[in-house]
Scaffold this active site. Structure first.
Site, PDB file in Angstrom:
ATOM      1  N   ARG A  36      57.174  27.681 -14.821  1.00 15.32           N
ATOM      2  CA  ARG A  36      56.747  27.392 -16.207  1.00 15.32           C
ATOM      3  C   ARG A  36      56.379  28.654 -16.974  1.00 15.32           C
ATOM      4  NH1 ARG A  36      52.036  23.565 -14.342  1.00 15.32           N
ATOM      5  NH2 ARG A  36      51.998  25.383 -12.961  1.00 15.32           N
ATOM      6  N   ARG A  37      55.991  29.735 -16.275  1.00 24.49           N
ATOM      7  CA  ARG A  37      55.514  30.937 -16.980  1.00 24.49           C
ATOM      8  C   ARG A  37      56.672  31.879 -17.317  1.00 24.49           C
ATOM      9  NH1 ARG A  37      50.714  32.476 -12.904  1.00 24.49           N
ATOM     10  NH2 ARG A  37      52.124  31.389 -11.487  1.00 24.49           N
ATOM     11  N   ASP A  62      59.246  22.561 -16.424  1.00 28.06           N
ATOM     12  CA  ASP A  62      58.171  21.892 -15.684  1.00 28.06           C
ATOM     13  C   ASP A  62      58.827  20.821 -14.817  1.00 28.06           C
ATOM     14  OD1 ASP A  62      56.083  20.271 -14.807  1.00 28.06           O
ATOM     15  OD2 ASP A  62      54.901  20.609 -16.619  1.00 28.06           O
ATOM     16  N   TYR A 155      46.996  15.767  -1.298  1.00 23.61           N
ATOM     17  CA  TYR A 155      47.903  16.906  -1.058  1.00 23.61           C
ATOM     18  C   TYR A 155      48.685  16.674   0.229  1.00 23.61           C
ATOM     19  CZ  TYR A 155      49.716  21.536  -0.073  1.00 23.61           C
ATOM     20  OH  TYR A 155      50.563  22.574   0.215  1.00 23.61           O
ATOM     21  N   LYS A 159      52.800  16.189   1.061  1.00 20.17           N
ATOM     22  CA  LYS A 159      53.572  17.019   1.992  1.00 20.17           C
ATOM     23  C   LYS A 159      54.127  16.174   3.152  1.00 20.17           C
ATOM     24  CE  LYS A 159      53.536  20.926  -0.213  1.00 20.17           C
ATOM     25  NZ  LYS A 159      54.791  21.501  -0.736  1.00 20.17           N
ATOM     26  N   PRO A 185      54.695  25.949   6.202  1.00 18.15           N
ATOM     27  CA  PRO A 185      53.753  27.021   6.546  1.00 18.15           C
ATOM     28  C   PRO A 185      52.308  26.537   6.707  1.00 18.15           C
ATOM     29  CG  PRO A 185      54.989  27.484   4.506  1.00 18.15           C
ATOM     30  CD  PRO A 185      55.108  26.024   4.795  1.00 18.15           C
ATOM     31  N   GLY A 186      51.558  27.330   7.469  1.00 15.32           N
ATOM     32  CA  GLY A 186      50.103  27.188   7.513  1.00 15.32           C
ATOM     33  C   GLY A 186      49.498  28.036   6.400  1.00 15.32           C
ATOM     34  N   GLU A 191      48.699  32.483  -4.784  1.00 17.67           N
ATOM     35  CA  GLU A 191      47.814  31.943  -5.836  1.00 17.67           C
ATOM     36  C   GLU A 191      47.351  30.524  -5.495  1.00 17.67           C
ATOM     37  OE1 GLU A 191      49.673  32.213  -9.716  1.00 17.67           O
ATOM     38  OE2 GLU A 191      49.987  34.369  -9.535  1.00 17.67           O
ATOM     39  N   PHE A 192      47.842  30.008  -4.359  1.00 16.44           N
ATOM     40  CA  PHE A 192      47.602  28.610  -3.968  1.00 16.44           C
ATOM     41  C   PHE A 192      46.124  28.196  -4.053  1.00 16.44           C
ATOM     42  CE2 PHE A 192      46.642  25.490  -0.632  1.00 16.44           C
ATOM     43  CZ  PHE A 192      47.548  24.467  -0.915  1.00 16.44           C
TER      44      PHE A 192
HETATM   45  P1  NDP Z   1      51.557  29.727  -5.785  1.00 11.56           P
HETATM   46  O1  NDP Z   1      50.504  29.041  -6.595  1.00 11.56           O
HETATM   47  O2  NDP Z   1      51.470  31.190  -5.589  1.00 11.56           O
HETATM   48  O3  NDP Z   1      53.008  29.374  -6.373  1.00 11.56           O
HETATM   49  C1  NDP Z   1      53.323  28.103  -6.862  1.00 11.56           C
HETATM   50  C2  NDP Z   1      54.563  28.211  -7.721  1.00 11.56           C
HETATM   51  O4  NDP Z   1      54.925  26.901  -8.180  1.00 11.56           O
HETATM   52  C3  NDP Z   1      54.359  29.066  -8.955  1.00 11.56           C
HETATM   53  O5  NDP Z   1      55.499  29.864  -9.164  1.00 11.56           O
HETATM   54  C4  NDP Z   1      54.228  28.048 -10.089  1.00 11.56           C
HETATM   55  O6  NDP Z   1      54.740  28.626 -11.278  1.00 11.56           O
HETATM   56  C5  NDP Z   1      55.147  26.931  -9.580  1.00 11.56           C
HETATM   57  N1  NDP Z   1      54.833  25.634 -10.170  1.00 11.56           N
HETATM   58  C6  NDP Z   1      53.679  24.928 -10.031  1.00 11.56           C
HETATM   59  N2  NDP Z   1      53.746  23.792 -10.749  1.00 11.56           N
HETATM   60  C7  NDP Z   1      54.979  23.775 -11.341  1.00 11.56           C
HETATM   61  C8  NDP Z   1      55.643  22.875 -12.212  1.00 11.56           C
HETATM   62  N3  NDP Z   1      55.050  21.744 -12.631  1.00 11.56           N
HETATM   63  N4  NDP Z   1      56.890  23.162 -12.644  1.00 11.56           N
HETATM   64  C9  NDP Z   1      57.491  24.316 -12.228  1.00 11.56           C
HETATM   65  N5  NDP Z   1      56.914  25.213 -11.409  1.00 11.56           N
HETATM   66  C10 NDP Z   1      55.674  24.942 -10.968  1.00 11.56           C
HETATM   67  O7  NDP Z   1      51.540  28.971  -4.380  1.00 11.56           O
HETATM   68  P2  NDP Z   1      52.429  29.130  -3.056  1.00 11.56           P
HETATM   69  O8  NDP Z   1      53.474  30.140  -3.210  1.00 11.56           O
HETATM   70  O9  NDP Z   1      51.483  29.249  -1.937  1.00 11.56           O
HETATM   71  O10 NDP Z   1      53.045  27.675  -2.999  1.00 11.56           O
HETATM   72  C11 NDP Z   1      54.429  27.415  -2.926  1.00 11.56           C
HETATM   73  C12 NDP Z   1      54.650  26.138  -2.127  1.00 11.56           C
HETATM   74  O11 NDP Z   1      54.189  26.325  -0.802  1.00 11.56           O
HETATM   75  C13 NDP Z   1      53.918  24.914  -2.640  1.00 11.56           C
HETATM   76  O12 NDP Z   1      54.780  23.816  -2.531  1.00 11.56           O
HETATM   77  C14 NDP Z   1      52.732  24.772  -1.687  1.00 11.56           C
HETATM   78  O13 NDP Z   1      52.298  23.450  -1.612  1.00 11.56           O
HETATM   79  C15 NDP Z   1      53.357  25.241  -0.414  1.00 11.56           C
HETATM   80  N6  NDP Z   1      52.469  25.724   0.642  1.00 11.56           N
HETATM   81  C16 NDP Z   1      51.542  26.700   0.411  1.00 11.56           C
HETATM   82  C17 NDP Z   1      50.749  27.181   1.452  1.00 11.56           C
HETATM   83  C18 NDP Z   1      49.682  28.203   1.253  1.00 11.56           C
HETATM   84  O14 NDP Z   1      48.747  28.251   2.069  1.00 11.56           O
HETATM   85  N7  NDP Z   1      49.779  29.053   0.239  1.00 11.56           N
HETATM   86  C19 NDP Z   1      50.947  26.686   2.823  1.00 11.56           C
HETATM   87  C20 NDP Z   1      51.940  25.666   2.957  1.00 11.56           C
HETATM   88  C21 NDP Z   1      52.680  25.231   1.901  1.00 11.56           C
HETATM   89  P3  NDP Z   1      54.208  28.370 -12.769  1.00 11.56           P
HETATM   90  O15 NDP Z   1      52.724  28.241 -12.709  1.00 11.56           O
HETATM   91  O16 NDP Z   1      54.696  29.578 -13.506  1.00 11.56           O
HETATM   92  O17 NDP Z   1      54.914  27.122 -13.188  1.00 11.56           O
HETATM   93  C1  8X3 Z   2      48.697  24.660   2.271  1.00 15.93           C
HETATM   94  C2  8X3 Z   2      48.054  24.801   3.586  1.00 15.93           C
HETATM   95  O1  8X3 Z   2      46.196  23.914   5.085  1.00 15.93           O
HETATM   96  O2  8X3 Z   2      45.603  24.557   2.809  1.00 15.93           O
HETATM   97  O3  8X3 Z   2      49.732  23.749   2.312  1.00 15.93           O
HETATM   98  O4  8X3 Z   2      46.821  22.541   3.223  1.00 15.93           O
HETATM   99  S1  8X3 Z   2      46.605  23.886   3.660  1.00 15.93           S
END
Ligand code: NDP
Ligand code: 8X3
Length: 254
Positions: A36-37, A62, A155, A159, A185-186, A191-192
């Site tokens: 989105r950004r 989005d 959440y 998943k 992934p764990g 930015e999660f």
């Molecule tokens: P980040 O927050 O760093 O990245 C999330 C990305 O998703 C951003 O680029 C964001 O971009 C995009 N995004 C979010 N909402 C939307 C939307 N509505 N439309 C389009 N793009 C969207 O998190 P991660 O890289 O950690 O997360 C990536 C994936 O990995 C997710 O599915 C997360 O659930 C999963 N995950 C993460 C883990 C962790 O511990 N970090 C572990 C396991 C899984 P923008 O805001 O610009 O739209």
């Molecule tokens: C992200 C990992 O353990 O925070 O999917 O849910 S956890």
């Protein structure tokens, strides 16, 4: 000469998606990035095209909006481009309240992004892969889609849905030569947690305290591995954990 493959990566403006864009750019793939950004995507495109001899396009979309199906479809038709790889990565957790205290808007955001987003983007891209008789879809799951943990509720449910959907997609797409993979992934430092805890920096940092979490690059390397296996080999499911994390709630912290 071998044609240059194209990866379509959602959630490419940060975390796993950005690391994946960097990894595939370094490997010589062309990229279609979605998030989105716009400003972030613009600067990522400029950076990657400067550093690697590849083409980067982006879509500001989005994935929660059904209209994204048409937007992606039109884009792919216009550029006459069939992605070799779709990485369904865009996703988020919002909040960590116990289920009885859950916030409706948080639930909607997670369900709409993590489940409907994967469905909508796949709906747009799959016809191109089916017509080509090849392709690879990598869905980003999570340890939270394998095990439940306190406050993980919605959440986790999204998943678990990705886990189920990945298995089902693999069956439905079987006659079309399309590989379907889940990378789960764990804990990973992206930015999660800032998103999950709505900008609370201290809370977000505490998630990764006392152990070495995964990085975006670690996850990107796993996706790169799966994508570059011979066409007759598929990684069905990869659970990728920090060594210091044995399960959803089992951490070895200093
Ligand atoms: P980040 O927050 O760093 O990245 C999330 C990305 O998703 C951003 O680029 C964001 O971009 C995009 N995004 C979010 N909402 C939307 C939307 N509505 N439309 C389009 N793009 C969207 O998190 P991660 O890289 O950690 O997360 C990536 C994936 O990995 C997710 O599915 C997360 O659930 C999963 N995950 C993460 C883990 C962790 O511990 N970090 C572990 C396991 C899984 P923008 O805001 O610009 O739209
Ligand atoms: C992200 C990992 O353990 O925070 O999917 O849910 S956890």
């Amino acid at each position: 000469m071998k044609p240059i493959p194209t990866a379509f990566i959602t959630g490419a403006s940060s975390g796993f998606g950005l690391a994946c864009a960097e990894r595939f750019a370094a490997g010589g793939w062309n990229l279609i990035l979605l998030a989105r950004r716009t400003e972030k995507l613009k600067s990522i495109k400029a950076e990657l095209e400067k550093n690697f001899k590849i083409q980067v396009s982006f879509l500001t979309v989005d994935v929660r909006q059904q209209t994204c199906i048409d937007a992606i479809s039109k884009f792919l038709k216009a550029c006459k481009c069939t992605p070799d790889l779709l990485v369904n990565n865009a996703g988020l957790a919002v909040g960590m309240e116990l289920i009885q205290h859950g916030v409706l808007d948080d639930w909607e955001r997670m369900i709409d992004t993590n489940i409907k987003g994967v469905l909508y983007v796949s709906k747009a891209v799959m016809p191109f892969m089916v017509a080509a008789g090849k392709g690879h879809i990598v869905n980003i799951g999570s340890i939270a889609g394998k095990e439940a943990y306190p406050g993980g509720n919605v959440y986790s449910a999204t998943k678990f849905a990705v886990d189920g959907l990945t298995k089902s997609m693999r069956i439905d797409l079987l006659p079309h030569g399309i590989r379907v993979t889940q990378i789960a992934p764990g804990a990973a430092d992206t930015e999660f947690s800032m998103v999950r805890f709505k900008g609370d920096f201290e809370k977000a940092r505490s998630v990764y305290k006392g152990f070495k979490p995964l990085s975006g690059a670690d996850v990107a390397e796993a996706i790169w591995f799966a994508a570059n296996l011979p066409a007759h080999v598929n990684v069905n499911d990869m659970l990728l954990m920090p060594t210091a994390q044995a399960g959803a709630v089992h951490f070895q912290r200093d």
